[in-house]
Design an enzyme around this catalytic site. Structure first.
Site, PDB file in Angstrom:
ATOM      1  N   ARG A 165       5.825 -12.607   9.255  1.00  0.00           N
ATOM      2  CA  ARG A 165       6.546 -11.397   8.900  1.00  0.00           C
ATOM      3  C   ARG A 165       7.878 -11.360   9.625  1.00  0.00           C
ATOM      4  NH1 ARG A 165       2.771  -6.956   9.934  1.00  0.00           N
ATOM      5  NH2 ARG A 165       4.486  -5.688   9.200  1.00  0.00           N
ATOM      6  N   GLU A 200       0.878  -1.163   0.000  1.00  0.00           N
ATOM      7  CA  GLU A 200       0.000   0.000   0.000  1.00  0.00           C
ATOM      8  C   GLU A 200       0.919   1.217   0.000  1.00  0.00           C
ATOM      9  OE1 GLU A 200      -2.204   1.012   3.526  1.00  0.00           O
ATOM     10  OE2 GLU A 200      -3.562   2.335   2.409  1.00  0.00           O
ATOM     11  N   LYS A 221       5.164   0.095   9.685  1.00  0.00           N
ATOM     12  CA  LYS A 221       5.047   1.387   9.021  1.00  0.00           C
ATOM     13  C   LYS A 221       4.663   2.478  10.008  1.00  0.00           C
ATOM     14  CE  LYS A 221       3.770   0.244   4.304  1.00  0.00           C
ATOM     15  NZ  LYS A 221       2.589   0.025   3.465  1.00  0.00           N
TER      16      LYS A 221
END
Length: 569
Positions: free
Chosen positions: A273, A42, A283
RNA sequence: UGGGGGAUCGUCUAACGGUAGGACGACGGGCUCUGGACCCGUUAGUGGGGGUUCGAAUCCUCCUCCCCCAGCCA
């Protein structure tokens, strides 16, 4: 162990893991003509090495299996996304050295996605809800209590179609209505309690412009984007495991409709992850570090962002090797920083020519060396174990700089460097002896008076080889340089644990700036040359701040240091 | 207390009912004009209890611990 890749294990981009097993089986069963993956960031922040793990996985699998991988921007939220992040992501992905088959945007599918939504409504599988967001939350129940249906859940198909059209037309303010899937308010999986598919947001989109005031949510857009692109294996991280139920529900209800093939369809698989010691890979937290001025920007060399490690001097090959080494699994894990540093060092060891630099200078005067004399000594760029050739000349004269750490007046046991009355080898040059320690008024060591042994170039003195070799730079020829010494960003391995604000754990010594000297030969090299400053670490010129007359070096990573390690014991 | 996942050397990761292997690290040694690199060696693991089996990390069962899910974020 035969594999559909037909590649020897060592040539694979991706170590075998649970996903390659699935692909092997899918190919064996001929479920897909070829494998197609995608990397779907994104554009609302910068890519970091956690993304690199995903990039290496998705693009690596495509390479290993002769398939392809798309770069797709998952841009369904106009309020947080921007073209800056798209450009940065493309730059970073390219830098990593992978090539996308197609550059795609979920926002390019908005018209198709709208049609899918209309299809669901027509099939009685979606409805417009007019509850407020708080009410929707209340009606959803809790993990132990089932939700209850919205009073709007049984609107007619016609009314839903009409309402949805008006949502699109801009007839309603933000939040007035949403489109929801009609699944199961009592599902044990909270994600299945009539998930919201579309919301009204009167905001322009950086890519779609002002064409829309309704935007699809991830759970709706992602599986359908995958299906549109013919993705075979849709790989995401563990936190989406519950979302897979929506993924499957949508594809099972829409396959064969609105131009979607009945088969094959993509399936979602989840892996763990990356977590890395002494840094953060989220983020939200990275944005906080940047916006809060805790670092100097997205490309601050202390950051785990790809732009940060790039500026630091780490190569894409090192990042890829790191990703290869850590592997892929479903276990929540936290990778030791040492594994990352080892990958960086292994890469640089064979890439970086050795030169001499002094970070914390201590002047040495060779009292028996003629005043005006300058010798040019030949010094190889490569140690005996790196199969490369090349030499440069290093000047040598009466005054030199050595590292302050390389002299001790009262050395501990095992100190192999310069001490009063002791000998030491100057790298690529002579053996010297320290005769006198000159101090200033406040008692600090100002300089050393030494004598050199003229018959020690390429040979040992009569008294035998000195115990140590130290680096040095010829004082009159030394090139001044700012050197930025980076250390771990946080003082604790897991800044997100232990409660409290994670910024409280920032390492105040993550950046140390010193004024040092480098040998003059570096002036002849391309500015992007990565060096090993012998006995210190790997360095390169900061690509942003270094200037020909005003050199700035970044320390990429230190050398392994068994001396200080032994000292601590 | 619901549902979904997961547990293998200190760390990351293999094994697919048949000798628990590799990488990073640690420790010891060798080599070295870098206390680097390299070479050799050592150390060290199947969360716990039952069961099936000639044989279990792997299959069954009970337990423990960890992660995720109640955004109109992704």
């Amino acid at each position: 162990m035969s594999s559909e890749t037909n590649l020897p294990t060592r040539q694979r981009r991706v170590n075998s893991n649970f996903i390659t097993e699935i692909i092997d089986e899918d190919l064996r069963q001929r479920r897909y003509a070829k494998i197609v993956t995608r990397f779907p960031p994104e554009p609302n922040g910068y890519l970091h090495i956690g993304h690199a793990k995903s990039i290496c996985l998705n693009f690596g699998l495509a390479l290993d299996y002769g398939g392809e991988c798309n770069l797709r921007f998952d841009d369904t939220n106009p309020e947080t996304e921007s073209i800056e992040y798209v450009d940065a992501a493309k730059r970073d992905v390219q830098w990593l050295g992978v090539q996308w088959a197609r550059e795609l945007y979920a926002s390019d599918y908005f018209e198709r996605l709208y049609e899918f939504a209309v299809q669901l409504i027509t099939d009685g599988k979606a409805y417009v809800d007019s509850l407020s967001d708080e009410e929707i939350s209340e009606y959803r129940g809790t993990v132990t209590q089932p939700g209850k249906p919205s009073p709007y859940r049984d609107r007619s198909v016609e009314e839903n179609l009409e309402l949805f059209r008006h949502m699109r037309d801009g007839g309603f303010p933000d939040g007035a209505h949403v489109l929801r899937a009609k699944i199961d308010l009592a599902s044990r999986n909270m994600k299945l309690r009539d998930p919201v598919l579309y919301r009204i947001v009167h905001a322009p989109h950086y890519h779609a412009g002002d064409a829309w005031c309704i935007y699809p949510l991830y759970d709706f857009a992602h599986p359908l984007s995958d299906a549109i692109e013919g993705i075979s294996h849709s790989i995401c991280t563990l936190e989406f495991e519950n979302n897979r139920a929506i993924y499957d529900w949508l594809l099972e209800n829409l396959r064969g409709k609105c131009g979607l093939p009945h088969a094959p369809r993509p399936y979602q698989y989840e892996f763990a992850r990356l977590n890395l010691d002494y840094t953060v890979l989220s983020k939200r937290k990275l944005i906080k570090l940047v916006d809060g001025r805790h670092v100097q920007g997205w490309d601050d060399p202390r950051l785990p962002t790809l732009s940060g490690v790039r500026r630091r001097g780490v190569t894409p090959e090192a990042i890829r090797e790191f990703c290869y080494r850590i592997g892929v699994a479903k276990t929540n894990s936290r990778v030791d920083l040492g594994i990352f540093e080892a990958a960086v060092r292994d890469d640089l060891n064979h890439r970086a020519p050795r030169v001499l630099a002094v970070l914390r200078p201590l002047k040495v005067v060779l009292t028996n060396y003629p005043g005006g004399k300058v010798e040019q000594l030949e010094a190889p760029y490569w140690p005996h174990d790196v199969p490369k050739e090349g030499w440069r000349q290093v000047p040598f004269s009466r005054e030199l700089y050595i590292e302050r750490d390389d002299f001790m007046e009262h050395p501990p046991k095992g100190f192999h460097r310069l001490v009063p009355g002791g000998h030491v080898r100057l790298r690529h040059a002579y053996v010297i002896r320290c005769d006198e320690v000159v101090k200033n008024a406040s008692g600090e060591i100002a300089e050393l008076h030494c004598t050199y042994d003229p018959d020690t170039i390429g040979k040992n003195p009569a008294g035998g080889a000195p115990k140590g070799t130290i680096h040095w730079v010829c004082a009159p020829h030394a090139v001044k340089a700012e050197v930025r010494l980076y250390d771990r960003l946080f003082g604790v391995a897991d800044p997100e644990a232990g409660g409290g604000e994670f910024t409280a754990y920032l390492n105040p010594a993550s950046l140390t700036v010193v004024e040092g000297y480098v040998e003059p030969s570096v002036l002849q090299d391309p500015p992007a040359t990565r060096y090993q400053f012998e006995r210190l670490g790997y360095f390169w010129q900061d690509p942003e701040d270094s200037r020909p007359g005003d050199l700035v070096f970044n320390r990429i990573v230190t050398l392994r240091d068994s001396w200080t390690k032994a000292q601590r014991k």
